[in-house]
Design a protein around this motif. Structure first.
Motif, short mmCIF file in Angstrom:
data_model
loop_
_atom_site.label_atom_id
_atom_site.label_comp_id
_atom_site.label_asym_id
_atom_site.label_seq_id
_atom_site.Cartn_x
_atom_site.Cartn_y
_atom_site.Cartn_z
N HIS A 1 8.75 8.09 1.47
CA HIS A 1 7.72 7.58 0.56
C HIS A 1 7.90 6.11 0.19
CE1 HIS A 1 5.90 11.51 0.02
NE2 HIS A 1 7.11 12.00 -0.01
N GLY A 2 8.88 5.44 0.77
CA GLY A 2 9.08 4.01 0.55
C GLY A 2 10.00 3.71 -0.61
N ASN B 1 9.81 1.75 -3.12
CA ASN B 1 9.17 1.69 -4.44
C ASN B 1 8.11 2.78 -4.57
OD1 ASN B 1 10.60 -0.61 -5.40
ND2 ASN B 1 9.35 -1.87 -4.05
N LEU B 2 8.25 3.82 -3.75
CA LEU B 2 7.30 4.94 -3.71
C LEU B 2 5.90 4.48 -3.32
CD1 LEU B 2 8.45 6.93 -6.88
CD2 LEU B 2 9.24 7.16 -4.53
N GLU B 3 5.83 3.34 -2.60
CA GLU B 3 4.55 2.77 -2.21
C GLU B 3 3.96 3.44 -0.97
OE1 GLU B 3 7.55 0.55 0.27
OE2 GLU B 3 7.51 1.34 -1.75
N GLY B 4 4.69 4.37 -0.39
CA GLY B 4 4.21 5.06 0.80
C GLY B 4 4.92 4.57 2.04
N GLN C 1 4.09 8.94 -13.19
CA GLN C 1 3.68 7.84 -12.32
C GLN C 1 2.16 7.87 -12.22
OE1 GLN C 1 6.13 5.69 -11.18
NE2 GLN C 1 7.36 7.02 -12.48
N LYS D 1 1.89 7.44 -0.79
CA LYS D 1 2.43 6.73 -1.95
C LYS D 1 2.51 7.70 -3.13
CE LYS D 1 -1.81 4.89 -3.94
NZ LYS D 1 -2.40 3.75 -4.62
N THR E 1 3.22 6.27 -6.31
CA THR E 1 3.14 5.41 -7.50
C THR E 1 2.10 5.88 -8.49
OG1 THR E 1 1.64 3.92 -6.31
CG2 THR E 1 3.99 3.34 -6.33
N ASP E 2 1.15 6.69 -8.04
CA ASP E 2 0.11 7.21 -8.94
C ASP E 2 -0.04 8.72 -8.83
OD1 ASP E 2 -1.02 7.40 -6.43
OD2 ASP E 2 -2.92 6.47 -6.99
#
Length: 119
Positions: A61-62, A64-67, A118, A72, A74-75
């Motif tokens: 998921h990256g 920073n959880l950005e994908g 998130q 992602k 993040t949300d």
């Protein structure tokens, strides 16, 4: 041709699943090893959940959880409830490369709370 396509899809699935999970990180370190400086040896709440997430989720998921290979996060709290997130963590998600069982039961609850915030 169908056999070749099937083999390619199977290989992609195996590679994708092997990438998920990550290695041993601070959250998985044995209790007799010191915690990171500035961290309590027995952290709780969001700090624990963030460490678990960094150790187990970022490979797909990256950072920073950005994908990445996975969506992602993040949300994710605006899309799924805490209970829905916990279910995905426990059981995985059919039709995707998200496997279940990567986290221990106590980790599932912490990470589900963290990710549900998130938004």
């Amino acid at each position: 041709m169908k056999k070749l396509l099937g083999a390619a899809l199977l290989l992609a699935l195996v590679i994708g699943l092997s990438a998920c999970g990550g290695g041993q990180k601070a959250a998985d370190a044995p209790a007799d090893k010191p915690a990171d400086q500035g961290q309590a040896a027995a952290g709780t709440g969001a700090d624990d959940a963030k460490k678990i997430t960094e150790g187990k989720c970022i490979s797909c998921h990256g950072g920073n959880l950005e994908g990445g290979a996975g969506p992602k996060l993040t949300d994710v709290g605006s899309r799924l409830s805490k209970d829905e997130i916990a279910k995905v963590l426990k059981e995985g998600r059919k039709g995707t490369m998200m496997p279940g069982g990567l986290l221990k039961d106590d980790e599932v609850e912490k990470v589900a709370v963290y990710l549900s915030n998130q938004k």
